[in-house]
Design a protein around this motif. Structure first.
Motif, PDB file in Angstrom:
ATOM      1  N   TRP A   1      21.986  50.119  31.982  1.00  0.00           N
ATOM      2  CA  TRP A   1      21.716  49.330  33.182  1.00  0.00           C
ATOM      3  C   TRP A   1      22.645  49.798  34.294  1.00  0.00           C
ATOM      4  O   TRP A   1      23.861  49.877  34.115  1.00  0.00           O
ATOM      5  CB  TRP A   1      21.959  47.846  32.939  1.00  0.00           C
ATOM      6  N   VAL A   2      22.075  50.120  35.450  1.00  0.00           N
ATOM      7  CA  VAL A   2      22.869  50.436  36.639  1.00  0.00           C
ATOM      8  C   VAL A   2      22.820  49.209  37.536  1.00  0.00           C
ATOM      9  O   VAL A   2      21.736  48.793  37.975  1.00  0.00           O
ATOM     10  CB  VAL A   2      22.325  51.674  37.382  1.00  0.00           C
ATOM     11  N   PHE A   3      23.979  48.614  37.802  1.00  0.00           N
ATOM     12  CA  PHE A   3      24.035  47.376  38.559  1.00  0.00           C
ATOM     13  C   PHE A   3      24.590  47.584  39.958  1.00  0.00           C
ATOM     14  O   PHE A   3      25.536  48.359  40.159  1.00  0.00           O
ATOM     15  CB  PHE A   3      24.915  46.343  37.843  1.00  0.00           C
ATOM     16  N   ASP A   4      24.015  46.867  40.893  1.00  0.00           N
ATOM     17  CA  ASP A   4      24.538  46.774  42.251  1.00  0.00           C
ATOM     18  C   ASP A   4      25.418  45.534  42.298  1.00  0.00           C
ATOM     19  O   ASP A   4      24.930  44.408  42.163  1.00  0.00           O
ATOM     20  CB  ASP A   4      23.381  46.663  43.247  1.00  0.00           C
ATOM     21  N   ILE A   5      26.730  45.732  42.457  1.00  0.00           N
ATOM     22  CA  ILE A   5      27.687  44.630  42.452  1.00  0.00           C
ATOM     23  C   ILE A   5      28.068  44.307  43.887  1.00  0.00           C
ATOM     24  O   ILE A   5      28.590  45.159  44.609  1.00  0.00           O
ATOM     25  CB  ILE A   5      28.929  44.989  41.628  1.00  0.00           C
ATOM     26  N   GLN A   6      27.816  43.084  44.292  1.00  0.00           N
ATOM     27  CA  GLN A   6      28.048  42.678  45.670  1.00  0.00           C
ATOM     28  C   GLN A   6      29.018  41.501  45.729  1.00  0.00           C
ATOM     29  O   GLN A   6      28.809  40.474  45.088  1.00  0.00           O
ATOM     30  CB  GLN A   6      26.727  42.278  46.334  1.00  0.00           C
ATOM     31  N   GLY A   7      30.086  41.698  46.507  1.00  0.00           N
ATOM     32  CA  GLY A   7      31.072  40.658  46.709  1.00  0.00           C
ATOM     33  C   GLY A   7      31.776  40.871  48.032  1.00  0.00           C
ATOM     34  O   GLY A   7      31.533  41.859  48.732  1.00  0.00           O
ATOM     35  N   GLU A   8      32.664  39.968  48.371  1.00  0.00           N
ATOM     36  CA  GLU A   8      33.373  40.088  49.640  1.00  0.00           C
ATOM     37  C   GLU A   8      34.337  41.265  49.644  1.00  0.00           C
ATOM     38  O   GLU A   8      34.595  41.872  50.677  1.00  0.00           O
ATOM     39  CB  GLU A   8      34.142  38.796  49.930  1.00  0.00           C
ATOM     40  N   ARG A   9      34.885  41.617  48.475  1.00  0.00           N
ATOM     41  CA  ARG A   9      35.905  42.666  48.413  1.00  0.00           C
ATOM     42  C   ARG A   9      35.328  44.050  48.201  1.00  0.00           C
ATOM     43  O   ARG A   9      35.956  45.048  48.562  1.00  0.00           O
ATOM     44  CB  ARG A   9      36.895  42.362  47.286  1.00  0.00           C
ATOM     45  N   SER A  10      34.180  44.138  47.583  1.00  0.00           N
ATOM     46  CA  SER A  10      33.625  45.466  47.332  1.00  0.00           C
ATOM     47  C   SER A  10      32.135  45.377  47.057  1.00  0.00           C
ATOM     48  O   SER A  10      31.630  44.343  46.607  1.00  0.00           O
ATOM     49  CB  SER A  10      34.325  46.127  46.130  1.00  0.00           C
ATOM     50  N   ASN A  11      31.443  46.479  47.348  1.00  0.00           N
ATOM     51  CA  ASN A  11      30.041  46.644  47.015  1.00  0.00           C
ATOM     52  C   ASN A  11      29.898  48.023  46.384  1.00  0.00           C
ATOM     53  O   ASN A  11      30.242  49.030  47.002  1.00  0.00           O
ATOM     54  CB  ASN A  11      29.170  46.536  48.270  1.00  0.00           C
ATOM     55  N   ARG A  12      29.407  48.068  45.166  1.00  0.00           N
ATOM     56  CA  ARG A  12      29.367  49.348  44.470  1.00  0.00           C
ATOM     57  C   ARG A  12      28.315  49.315  43.360  1.00  0.00           C
ATOM     58  O   ARG A  12      27.775  48.260  43.014  1.00  0.00           O
ATOM     59  CB  ARG A  12      30.729  49.666  43.847  1.00  0.00           C
ATOM     60  N   LEU A  13      28.040  50.495  42.798  1.00  0.00           N
ATOM     61  CA  LEU A  13      27.171  50.622  41.638  1.00  0.00           C
ATOM     62  C   LEU A  13      28.024  50.889  40.409  1.00  0.00           C
ATOM     63  O   LEU A  13      28.915  51.737  40.445  1.00  0.00           O
ATOM     64  CB  LEU A  13      26.168  51.765  41.833  1.00  0.00           C
ATOM     65  N   ASP A  14      27.774  50.159  39.328  1.00  0.00           N
ATOM     66  CA  ASP A  14      28.450  50.389  38.049  1.00  0.00           C
ATOM     67  C   ASP A  14      27.414  50.429  36.944  1.00  0.00           C
ATOM     68  O   ASP A  14      26.313  49.867  37.073  1.00  0.00           O
ATOM     69  CB  ASP A  14      29.489  49.302  37.763  1.00  0.00           C
TER      70      ASP A  14
ATOM     71  N   GLU B   1      25.161  36.119  38.184  1.00  0.00           N
ATOM     72  CA  GLU B   1      26.082  35.645  39.203  1.00  0.00           C
ATOM     73  C   GLU B   1      27.370  35.151  38.545  1.00  0.00           C
ATOM     74  O   GLU B   1      27.341  34.428  37.545  1.00  0.00           O
ATOM     75  CB  GLU B   1      25.450  34.511  40.012  1.00  0.00           C
ATOM     76  N   THR B   2      28.512  35.555  39.088  1.00  0.00           N
ATOM     77  CA  THR B   2      29.797  35.129  38.570  1.00  0.00           C
ATOM     78  C   THR B   2      30.739  34.900  39.750  1.00  0.00           C
ATOM     79  O   THR B   2      30.287  34.784  40.886  1.00  0.00           O
ATOM     80  CB  THR B   2      30.353  36.170  37.576  1.00  0.00           C
ATOM     81  N   ALA B   3      32.059  34.807  39.494  1.00  0.00           N
ATOM     82  CA  ALA B   3      32.959  34.454  40.588  1.00  0.00           C
ATOM     83  C   ALA B   3      34.402  34.781  40.256  1.00  0.00           C
ATOM     84  O   ALA B   3      34.781  34.953  39.094  1.00  0.00           O
ATOM     85  CB  ALA B   3      32.845  32.964  40.907  1.00  0.00           C
ATOM     86  N   TYR B   4      35.207  34.873  41.294  1.00  0.00           N
ATOM     87  CA  TYR B   4      36.652  34.818  41.179  1.00  0.00           C
ATOM     88  C   TYR B   4      37.091  33.393  41.521  1.00  0.00           C
ATOM     89  O   TYR B   4      36.566  32.778  42.459  1.00  0.00           O
ATOM     90  CB  TYR B   4      37.339  35.786  42.151  1.00  0.00           C
ATOM     91  N   LEU B   5      38.064  32.894  40.768  1.00  0.00           N
ATOM     92  CA  LEU B   5      38.632  31.580  41.042  1.00  0.00           C
ATOM     93  C   LEU B   5      40.123  31.736  41.286  1.00  0.00           C
ATOM     94  O   LEU B   5      40.760  32.640  40.750  1.00  0.00           O
ATOM     95  CB  LEU B   5      38.398  30.638  39.860  1.00  0.00           C
ATOM     96  N   THR B   6      40.686  30.864  42.098  1.00  0.00           N
ATOM     97  CA  THR B   6      42.123  30.932  42.384  1.00  0.00           C
ATOM     98  C   THR B   6      42.848  29.753  41.758  1.00  0.00           C
ATOM     99  O   THR B   6      42.280  28.674  41.555  1.00  0.00           O
ATOM    100  CB  THR B   6      42.390  30.923  43.899  1.00  0.00           C
ATOM    101  N   SER B   7      44.138  29.984  41.461  1.00  0.00           N
ATOM    102  CA  SER B   7      44.974  28.928  40.893  1.00  0.00           C
ATOM    103  C   SER B   7      46.421  29.183  41.256  1.00  0.00           C
ATOM    104  O   SER B   7      46.816  30.325  41.515  1.00  0.00           O
ATOM    105  CB  SER B   7      44.833  28.911  39.371  1.00  0.00           C
ATOM    106  N   PRO B   8      47.255  28.150  41.272  1.00  0.00           N
ATOM    107  CA  PRO B   8      48.691  28.367  41.433  1.00  0.00           C
ATOM    108  C   PRO B   8      49.214  29.177  40.252  1.00  0.00           C
ATOM    109  O   PRO B   8      48.745  29.020  39.125  1.00  0.00           O
ATOM    110  CB  PRO B   8      49.277  26.953  41.437  1.00  0.00           C
ATOM    111  N   ARG B   9      50.204  30.025  40.500  1.00  0.00           N
ATOM    112  CA  ARG B   9      50.738  30.849  39.416  1.00  0.00           C
ATOM    113  C   ARG B   9      51.518  30.018  38.405  1.00  0.00           C
ATOM    114  O   ARG B   9      51.468  30.241  37.204  1.00  0.00           O
ATOM    115  CB  ARG B   9      51.636  31.956  39.983  1.00  0.00           C
TER     116      ARG B   9
END
Length: 218
Positions: free
Chosen positions: A40-53, A186-194
């Motif tokens: 599978w060749v995927f088009d990955i789209q997000g705020e930080r990067s757009n690429r094929l993997d 669809e997935t995500a990055y989540l933030t948290s205090p260290r």
């Protein structure tokens, strides 16, 4: 200082069993293209990067008498987005696609997709309800044929043996095709205090993994 926790790092360790009763042995198996060499060749789209993997079925092996197929990104970077989302052993059994989580009984491993559901049906991991999947129905697509849509709702997350609360429930869309497999994830990055004894995560960035090309093994 905040640290980023990738939601996809946890998606395969949250479910230990389905609340649906196990299907009879003569129930049709969910169709999914698990064959060594399928890619599978995927088009990955997000705020930080757009690429094929690229994700590939690299091998198969017998585990407790059942054939499981190993999916991995070609670059074999264990920290890559695709490997964090998909890497591992898979098999189809009765009406489900399962990701291997160490259980000898196939249906006790992580169910990724369930077939033979009625629109609105749900399946989940345990009474903690950290991952609830809802079947949204079947559609016909000129490019992918029949596709099946699911909504995955996260209430809490497990990462490195730590359970994280979320500031709210989050819903992500998943689509697969029996003929070509993963269509949309669809997935995500989540933030948290260290450093925090009571860690609550919040959504930082949604990421769409969409199929660009399916290359069938010869």
């Amino acid at each position: 200082m905040k640290s980023f926790v990738a939601l996809f790092l946890s998606i395969f360790v949250l479910i230990s069993c389905s609340t649906n009763s196990e299907k009879d042995s003569d129930t049709p198996t969910l169709e999914f293209p698990l064959k060594v060499g399928n890619t599978w060749v995927f088009d990955i789209q997000g705020e930080r990067s757009n690429r094929l993997d690229t994700l590939t079925v690299t091998k198969d092996t017998l585990i407790d008498g059942q054939t499981w197929f190993y999916l991995s990104e070609e670059e074999k970077n264990s920290h890559s987005l695709l490997n964090s989302s998909f890497q591992g052993y898979y098999t189809t059994y009765n009406s489900g696609l399962y990701h291997y989580s160490g259980e000898s009984n196939i249906s006790d491993n992580t169910p990724i997709f369930q077939a033979n559901l009625t629109e609105g049906d749900t399946y989940l991991n345990d009474p903690g309800s950290v991952w609830i999947t809802t079947y949204n129905g079947e559609e016909s697509d000129s490019k992918y044929g029949s596709t099946y849509s699911y909504s995955v709702e996260y209430l809490t997350l497990l990462h490195n043996s730590t359970t994280f609360d979320l500031d709210q429930s989050y819903i992500f869309e998943r689509v697969y095709s029996p003929e070509i497999g993963f269509v949309h994830w669809e997935t995500a990055y989540l933030t948290s205090p260290r450093k925090d004894t009571t860690i609550t995560l919040t959504l930082s960035e949604r990421i769409n993994i969409h199929l660009n090309e399916f290359i069938k093994a010869e």
